[in-house]
Write a protein that holds these residues in place. Structure first.
Motif, PDB file in Angstrom:
ATOM      1  N   MET A   1      29.386 129.586  61.499  1.00 40.16           N
ATOM      2  CA  MET A   1      29.726 128.561  60.477  1.00 40.16           C
ATOM      3  C   MET A   1      31.042 127.621  61.084  1.00 40.16           C
ATOM      4  O   MET A   1      30.991 126.515  60.783  1.00 40.16           O
ATOM      5  N   LYS A   2      31.953 128.479  61.557  1.00 40.26           N
ATOM      6  CA  LYS A   2      33.276 127.823  61.975  1.00 40.26           C
ATOM      7  C   LYS A   2      33.224 126.906  63.260  1.00 40.26           C
ATOM      8  O   LYS A   2      33.521 125.687  63.258  1.00 40.26           O
ATOM      9  N   GLU A   3      31.956 127.239  63.955  1.00 43.69           N
ATOM     10  CA  GLU A   3      31.665 126.424  65.243  1.00 43.69           C
ATOM     11  C   GLU A   3      31.091 125.164  64.701  1.00 43.69           C
ATOM     12  O   GLU A   3      31.193 124.029  65.233  1.00 43.69           O
ATOM     13  N   ILE A   4      30.068 125.208  63.596  1.00 38.85           N
ATOM     14  CA  ILE A   4      29.452 124.183  63.157  1.00 38.85           C
ATOM     15  C   ILE A   4      30.181 123.070  62.391  1.00 38.85           C
ATOM     16  O   ILE A   4      30.398 122.025  62.670  1.00 38.85           O
ATOM     17  N   LYS A   5      31.437 123.772  61.591  1.00 41.54           N
ATOM     18  CA  LYS A   5      32.435 122.971  61.091  1.00 41.54           C
ATOM     19  C   LYS A   5      33.315 122.418  62.130  1.00 41.54           C
ATOM     20  O   LYS A   5      33.798 121.099  62.114  1.00 41.54           O
ATOM     21  N   ARG A   6      33.450 123.038  63.262  1.00 44.64           N
ATOM     22  CA  ARG A   6      34.407 122.317  64.299  1.00 44.64           C
ATOM     23  C   ARG A   6      33.696 121.001  64.921  1.00 44.64           C
ATOM     24  O   ARG A   6      34.164 120.189  65.115  1.00 44.64           O
ATOM     25  N   ALA A   7      32.424 121.256  65.149  1.00 50.94           N
ATOM     26  CA  ALA A   7      31.680 120.285  65.857  1.00 50.94           C
ATOM     27  C   ALA A   7      31.584 119.083  64.713  1.00 50.94           C
ATOM     28  O   ALA A   7      31.922 117.923  65.322  1.00 50.94           O
ATOM     29  N   GLU A   8      31.541 119.241  63.352  1.00 52.61           N
ATOM     30  CA  GLU A   8      31.474 118.224  62.588  1.00 52.61           C
ATOM     31  C   GLU A   8      32.877 117.611  62.241  1.00 52.61           C
ATOM     32  O   GLU A   8      32.902 116.035  62.190  1.00 52.61           O
ATOM     33  N   ARG A   9      33.886 118.133  62.460  1.00 50.03           N
ATOM     34  CA  ARG A   9      35.081 117.430  62.386  1.00 50.03           C
ATOM     35  C   ARG A   9      35.382 116.519  63.675  1.00 50.03           C
ATOM     36  O   ARG A   9      35.848 115.536  63.716  1.00 50.03           O
ATOM     37  N   LYS A  10      34.885 117.081  64.824  1.00 51.35           N
ATOM     38  CA  LYS A  10      35.089 116.211  66.031  1.00 51.35           C
ATOM     39  C   LYS A  10      34.037 114.925  65.768  1.00 51.35           C
ATOM     40  O   LYS A  10      34.703 113.820  66.090  1.00 51.35           O
TER      41      LYS A  10
ATOM     42  N   GLU B   1      27.145 112.280  70.199  1.00 50.12           N
ATOM     43  CA  GLU B   1      25.818 113.115  70.406  1.00 50.12           C
ATOM     44  C   GLU B   1      25.723 114.410  70.884  1.00 50.12           C
ATOM     45  O   GLU B   1      25.369 115.297  70.607  1.00 50.12           O
ATOM     46  N   ASP B   2      27.028 114.444  71.795  1.00 46.59           N
ATOM     47  CA  ASP B   2      27.326 115.853  72.463  1.00 46.59           C
ATOM     48  C   ASP B   2      27.558 116.728  71.206  1.00 46.59           C
ATOM     49  O   ASP B   2      27.116 117.870  71.472  1.00 46.59           O
ATOM     50  N   TYR B   3      28.415 116.365  70.330  1.00 46.90           N
ATOM     51  CA  TYR B   3      28.742 117.319  69.349  1.00 46.90           C
ATOM     52  C   TYR B   3      27.512 117.701  68.305  1.00 46.90           C
ATOM     53  O   TYR B   3      27.513 118.629  67.946  1.00 46.90           O
ATOM     54  N   ARG B   4      26.941 116.615  68.205  1.00 46.27           N
ATOM     55  CA  ARG B   4      25.609 116.771  67.365  1.00 46.27           C
ATOM     56  C   ARG B   4      24.708 117.872  68.136  1.00 46.27           C
ATOM     57  O   ARG B   4      24.167 118.837  67.391  1.00 46.27           O
ATOM     58  N   HIS B   5      24.678 117.729  69.432  1.00 52.06           N
ATOM     59  CA  HIS B   5      23.983 118.750  70.090  1.00 52.06           C
ATOM     60  C   HIS B   5      24.457 120.206  69.822  1.00 52.06           C
ATOM     61  O   HIS B   5      23.745 121.041  69.676  1.00 52.06           O
ATOM     62  N   LEU B   6      25.588 120.147  70.075  1.00 49.55           N
ATOM     63  CA  LEU B   6      26.378 121.585  69.895  1.00 49.55           C
ATOM     64  C   LEU B   6      26.189 122.017  68.474  1.00 49.55           C
ATOM     65  O   LEU B   6      26.024 123.062  68.503  1.00 49.55           O
ATOM     66  N   ALA B   7      26.515 121.206  67.515  1.00 50.12           N
ATOM     67  CA  ALA B   7      25.818 121.881  66.135  1.00 50.12           C
ATOM     68  C   ALA B   7      24.606 122.625  65.942  1.00 50.12           C
ATOM     69  O   ALA B   7      24.410 123.361  65.438  1.00 50.12           O
ATOM     70  N   TYR B   8      23.629 121.527  66.710  1.00 47.16           N
ATOM     71  CA  TYR B   8      22.236 121.940  66.668  1.00 47.16           C
ATOM     72  C   TYR B   8      22.061 123.503  67.166  1.00 47.16           C
ATOM     73  O   TYR B   8      21.399 124.316  66.841  1.00 47.16           O
TER      74      TYR B   8
ATOM     75  N   TRP C   1      24.426 125.778  67.555  1.00 48.66           N
ATOM     76  CA  TRP C   1      24.996 126.806  66.814  1.00 48.66           C
ATOM     77  C   TRP C   1      23.975 127.206  65.580  1.00 48.66           C
ATOM     78  O   TRP C   1      23.885 128.267  65.325  1.00 48.66           O
ATOM     79  N   ARG C   2      23.263 126.131  64.862  1.00 42.93           N
ATOM     80  CA  ARG C   2      22.281 126.557  63.757  1.00 42.93           C
ATOM     81  C   ARG C   2      21.180 127.085  64.486  1.00 42.93           C
ATOM     82  O   ARG C   2      20.602 127.985  63.703  1.00 42.93           O
ATOM     83  N   SER C   3      20.914 127.033  65.823  1.00 36.10           N
ATOM     84  CA  SER C   3      19.904 127.774  66.297  1.00 36.10           C
ATOM     85  C   SER C   3      20.040 129.275  66.268  1.00 36.10           C
ATOM     86  O   SER C   3      19.006 130.082  66.062  1.00 36.10           O
ATOM     87  N   PHE C   4      21.239 129.639  66.193  1.00 35.30           N
ATOM     88  CA  PHE C   4      21.633 131.293  65.875  1.00 35.30           C
ATOM     89  C   PHE C   4      21.560 131.672  64.847  1.00 35.30           C
ATOM     90  O   PHE C   4      21.159 132.759  64.470  1.00 35.30           O
ATOM     91  N   GLY C   5      21.767 130.486  63.891  1.00 33.32           N
ATOM     92  CA  GLY C   5      21.475 130.929  62.386  1.00 33.32           C
ATOM     93  C   GLY C   5      19.827 131.064  62.169  1.00 33.32           C
ATOM     94  O   GLY C   5      19.495 131.801  61.346  1.00 33.32           O
ATOM     95  N   ASP C   6      19.108 130.177  62.933  1.00 28.11           N
ATOM     96  CA  ASP C   6      17.762 130.312  62.797  1.00 28.11           C
ATOM     97  C   ASP C   6      17.264 131.597  63.154  1.00 28.11           C
ATOM     98  O   ASP C   6      16.366 132.334  62.753  1.00 28.11           O
TER      99      ASP C   6
END
Length: 361
Positions: free
Chosen positions: A1-10, A38-45, A47-52
């Motif tokens: 979750m921290k990494e997703i938030k980090r990408a969202e801040r970027k 787009e790169d950071y959106r891809h990164l957040a995606y 990380w969410r794949s690990f949540g999946d």
């Protein structure tokens, strides 16, 4: 979750920089900033794949498919958006901690790409248990979310539902034959490509896995030599880049080797699944069945028909695409369709000119 938030801040930070630029600015900087978003959106995606992966390890993948779509139509439900500064997030996190203290596995829906109903998902069986965390009186949107969750939970409890996803009736039945997956062979193909520059492996007649890590490698010639009559191809890198893998089992579960997974995530290897639909036609004919194929514009990929009884059944593209995104055996997909076909009652055939209809009245 921290990494997703980090990408969202970027993403937010770069967006603010973009807004500060002159609207008429056509410099490379604007394009570069948009590309970084787009790169950071891809990164957040990613990380969410690990949540999946957590969800798919605990629960049934066919049950999880339902929580990806709207309950009133067949479209994918819009995702929740950013976790960062989300109103009500503190309450959701307290709810997660409450269930974890009780020893109940619980997952925050927002750290997945697939679970789009409910704020919290309890993972105590094959079916997800969805919880909506709301403070105060429900507004119209809140009531709609509540009703959608009730409809999904009714489906999970009874194995059927009327009107779910806008369909007349949805019913689920278990597959009699255990699923056959070639995920390990796909992983082997990617590993071999990293060593040799390219690899082409066939785990089943008509099915081919292709991986290329060397940009100079030419695989067109060997593919043409396969003699495919009715080929269909799945470029997996494009599916990943389009962030369109859900609601299938995430590739982070199929590709277990860390180095291999890293190569695929960052595009260091190009992966293609190719299948010859002619194999389905031959297999169907060998069992006395006729088959008709449809285009991508149709909901189904094919219809099986039993000439003697009039029984018929169709397989949806959504199910058939598992041969590429979950590395499922096409022969197994055909066998499940035949299972359901055989389970049907025979359809009375229309009388022909040679039929003595007087004996039927």
């Amino acid at each position: 979750m921290k990494e997703i938030k980090r990408a969202e801040r970027k993403i937010r930070r770069i967006k603010s920089i973009l807004k500060s630029l002159d609207e008429d600015d056509t410099s490379d900087r604007s394009a570069d900033l948009a590309s970084r978003i787009e790169d950071y959106r891809h990164l957040a995606y990613m990380w969410r794949s690990f949540g999946d992966a957590i969800a798919f390890l605990f629960m049934d993948k066919f049950a999880l498919k339902q929580v990806f779509y709207n309950t009133h139509n067949t479209n994918a439900k819009q995702d929740a958006g950013f976790i960062l500064d989300k109103e009500g997030f503190a309450g959701e996190w307290r709810e997660i901690e409450k269930w974890l203290r009780r020893g109940v596995p619980a997952l925050l829906s927002d750290i997945t790409n697939t679970i789009r109903h409910g704020d919290i998902c309890l993972m105590v069986g094959p079916d997800p248990i969805l919880i909506e965390v709301k403070l105060g009186e429900l507004d119209r949107r809140g009531r709609q979310q509540r009703d959608s969750i009730r409809q999904l939970m009714e489906f999970y409890d009874t194995d059927e539902a009327a009107g779910l996803r806008g369909l007349d009736k949805v019913r689920r039945t278990a597959h009699e034959t255990p699923e056959v997956s070639y995920a390990d062979i796909m992983e082997e193909t990617i590993i071999e490509a990293a060593k040799a520059g390219a690899a082409l492996i066939s785990p089943e007649k008509g099915l081919w896995y292709l991986a290329i890590s060397d940009g100079s490698a030419d695989m067109n010639t060997p593919i043409h030599k396969l003699g495919l009559k009715h080929p269909i191809a799945y470029p997996l890198n494009e599916v990943k880049s389009a962030r369109a893998w859900s609601p299938y089992s995430p590739f982070v579960l199929s590709i277990r080797d860390r180095e291999t997974l890293y190569r695929f995530i960052w595009g260091d290897v190009y992966v293609l699944v190719v299948y010859d639909l002619e194999e389905l036609a031959l297999s169907s004919a060998s069992q006395g069945l006729s088959i008709e194929f449809f285009s991508r514009e149709e909901e189904s990929v094919f219809e099986l028909r039993e000439p003697d009884t009039g029984r018929n059944i169709r397989l949806a593209w959504q199910m058939f695409d598992r041969l590429a995104l979950e590395f499922t055996s096409p022969a197994w997909l055909l066998s499940t369709s035949i299972e359901r076909l055989v389970a049907q009652e025979a359809v009375p055939l229309a009388p022909t000119a040679q039929t003595d209809v007087s004996q039927q009245n």
